[in-house]
Design a protein around this motif. Structure first.
Motif, PDB file in Angstrom:
ATOM      1  N   ASP A   1      25.732 -31.610  16.870  1.00 31.43           N
ATOM      2  CA  ASP A   1      26.682 -31.140  15.863  1.00 31.43           C
ATOM      3  C   ASP A   1      27.023 -32.248  14.868  1.00 31.43           C
ATOM      4  OD1 ASP A   1      28.049 -32.688  17.746  1.00 31.43           O
ATOM      5  OD2 ASP A   1      29.904 -31.554  17.537  1.00 31.43           O
ATOM      6  N   VAL A   2      27.680 -31.842  13.795  1.00 36.42           N
ATOM      7  CA  VAL A   2      28.189 -32.802  12.820  1.00 36.42           C
ATOM      8  C   VAL A   2      29.394 -33.485  13.472  1.00 36.42           C
ATOM      9  CG1 VAL A   2      29.299 -33.077  10.575  1.00 36.42           C
ATOM     10  CG2 VAL A   2      27.401 -31.458  10.840  1.00 36.42           C
TER      11      VAL A   2
ATOM     12  N   GLN B   1      15.990 -28.249  14.978  1.00 36.56           N
ATOM     13  CA  GLN B   1      16.786 -27.149  14.429  1.00 36.56           C
ATOM     14  C   GLN B   1      18.221 -27.579  14.131  1.00 36.56           C
ATOM     15  OE1 GLN B   1      14.694 -25.039  13.027  1.00 36.56           O
ATOM     16  NE2 GLN B   1      15.988 -23.343  13.660  1.00 36.56           N
ATOM     17  N   PRO B   2      18.960 -28.160  15.096  1.00 43.41           N
ATOM     18  CA  PRO B   2      20.322 -28.587  14.774  1.00 43.41           C
ATOM     19  C   PRO B   2      20.352 -29.710  13.726  1.00 43.41           C
ATOM     20  CG  PRO B   2      19.889 -28.815  17.151  1.00 43.41           C
ATOM     21  CD  PRO B   2      18.642 -28.323  16.501  1.00 43.41           C
ATOM     22  N   ALA B   3      19.313 -30.540  13.691  1.00 47.62           N
ATOM     23  CA  ALA B   3      19.252 -31.616  12.694  1.00 47.62           C
ATOM     24  C   ALA B   3      19.143 -31.035  11.289  1.00 47.62           C
ATOM     25  CB  ALA B   3      18.081 -32.552  12.984  1.00 47.62           C
TER      26      ALA B   3
ATOM     27  N   ALA C   1      20.408 -28.232  10.325  1.00 53.31           N
ATOM     28  CA  ALA C   1      21.754 -27.731   9.986  1.00 53.31           C
ATOM     29  C   ALA C   1      22.663 -28.888   9.571  1.00 53.31           C
ATOM     30  CB  ALA C   1      22.345 -26.973  11.171  1.00 53.31           C
ATOM     31  N   ARG C   2      22.550 -30.031  10.272  1.00 52.99           N
ATOM     32  CA  ARG C   2      23.365 -31.198   9.899  1.00 52.99           C
ATOM     33  C   ARG C   2      22.954 -31.711   8.524  1.00 52.99           C
ATOM     34  NH1 ARG C   2      21.967 -32.494  15.061  1.00 52.99           N
ATOM     35  NH2 ARG C   2      20.891 -34.412  14.492  1.00 52.99           N
ATOM     36  N   TRP C   3      21.664 -31.774   8.248  1.00 51.91           N
ATOM     37  CA  TRP C   3      21.162 -32.202   6.941  1.00 51.91           C
ATOM     38  C   TRP C   3      21.758 -31.318   5.851  1.00 51.91           C
ATOM     39  CZ3 TRP C   3      17.749 -36.067   5.256  1.00 51.91           C
ATOM     40  CH2 TRP C   3      17.311 -35.947   3.935  1.00 51.91           C
ATOM     41  N   MET C   4      21.722 -30.010   6.052  1.00 49.00           N
ATOM     42  CA  MET C   4      22.255 -29.083   5.050  1.00 49.00           C
ATOM     43  C   MET C   4      23.766 -29.271   4.873  1.00 49.00           C
ATOM     44  SD  MET C   4      19.730 -27.714   3.701  1.00 49.00           S
ATOM     45  CE  MET C   4      20.695 -26.686   2.612  1.00 49.00           C
ATOM     46  N   HIS C   5      24.472 -29.532   5.969  1.00 49.62           N
ATOM     47  CA  HIS C   5      25.911 -29.770   5.874  1.00 49.62           C
ATOM     48  C   HIS C   5      26.184 -30.987   4.989  1.00 49.62           C
ATOM     49  CE1 HIS C   5      30.117 -30.128   7.097  1.00 49.62           C
ATOM     50  NE2 HIS C   5      29.875 -31.429   7.154  1.00 49.62           N
ATOM     51  N   TYR C   6      25.505 -32.084   5.282  1.00 52.88           N
ATOM     52  CA  TYR C   6      25.710 -33.308   4.496  1.00 52.88           C
ATOM     53  C   TYR C   6      25.289 -33.099   3.039  1.00 52.88           C
ATOM     54  CZ  TYR C   6      26.125 -35.667   9.057  1.00 52.88           C
ATOM     55  OH  TYR C   6      26.494 -36.049  10.326  1.00 52.88           O
ATOM     56  N   LYS C   7      24.194 -32.377   2.841  1.00 55.43           N
ATOM     57  CA  LYS C   7      23.710 -32.122   1.484  1.00 55.43           C
ATOM     58  C   LYS C   7      24.737 -31.302   0.697  1.00 55.43           C
ATOM     59  CE  LYS C   7      19.706 -30.540  -1.043  1.00 55.43           C
ATOM     60  NZ  LYS C   7      18.296 -30.259  -0.983  1.00 55.43           N
ATOM     61  N   GLN C   8      25.334 -30.304   1.334  1.00 60.42           N
ATOM     62  CA  GLN C   8      26.362 -29.493   0.672  1.00 60.42           C
ATOM     63  C   GLN C   8      27.590 -30.317   0.317  1.00 60.42           C
ATOM     64  OE1 GLN C   8      26.927 -26.296   3.447  1.00 60.42           O
ATOM     65  NE2 GLN C   8      25.195 -25.134   2.641  1.00 60.42           N
TER      66      GLN C   8
ATOM     67  N   VAL D   1      16.991 -38.047  15.622  1.00 57.22           N
ATOM     68  CA  VAL D   1      16.459 -36.730  15.936  1.00 57.22           C
ATOM     69  C   VAL D   1      15.188 -36.866  16.763  1.00 57.22           C
ATOM     70  CG1 VAL D   1      15.654 -34.546  14.952  1.00 57.22           C
ATOM     71  CG2 VAL D   1      17.374 -35.919  13.729  1.00 57.22           C
ATOM     72  N   GLY D   2      15.148 -36.214  17.908  1.00 57.80           N
ATOM     73  CA  GLY D   2      13.968 -36.222  18.766  1.00 57.80           C
ATOM     74  C   GLY D   2      12.845 -35.370  18.189  1.00 57.80           C
TER      75      GLY D   2
END
Length: 146
Positions: free
Chosen positions: A96-97, A119-121, A123-130, A111-112
């Motif tokens: 998670d973030v 997959q969760p990485a 989502a975290r990338w998109m969160h930070y990008k937003q 990220v492994g």
């Protein structure tokens, strides 16, 4: 100031990479927070930091202990809210973030190689990008920017 975010993708052994990067950060005078997904992996990180490199000593403690504010490397985990004593670098191994990530100067996401890690990485990338944070991606094996 908003944190910079770095992703290290395809880490064959995320715990070992976290220890290596934390050791380098400590050697350069930085204070580090290591965030594991759970208590068991936090204990593994603790053990690994004692033994991963023969010639290096990385002083570290678990978050919430009396010496946490005085120790350069602090280990916590996602199962329990952590009040980090430092806000320089946060290494995140959880899916998670990290709560309170905004307080840190730098977030390093490790990220492994499996799809379960990727997959969760994403989502975290998109969160930070937003959030318009500066993002940088690295290949953990070749240690070069992507």
């Amino acid at each position: 100031m908003a944190p910079r975010v770095q992703f290290y993708h395809n880490a064959e052994n995320p715990l070992a990479l976290a220890c290596e990067l934390a050791s380098k950060a400590y050697a350069s005078g930085r204070k580090v927070a290591l965030r594991a997904p759970d208590a068991a992996l936090a204990r593994q990180l603790d053990q690994l930091l004692w033994s991963f490199e023969q010639q290096a000593f990385v002083p570290h403690v678990m978050a919430g202990t009396p010496l946490a504010t005085e120790t350069a490397v602090v280990i916590g985990h996602a199962e329990s809210p952590t009040e980090w004593p430092h806000t320089e670098i946060l290494f995140n191994l959880a899916d998670d973030v990290p709560p309170g990530y905004e307080r840190f100067r730098m977030i390093v996401e490790i990220v492994g190689p499996s799809e379960a890690h990727k997959q969760p990485a994403r989502a975290r990338w998109m969160h930070y990008k937003q959030k318009d944070l500066p993002l940088q991606a690295f290949d953990a094996i070749r240690r070069e920017a992507l």
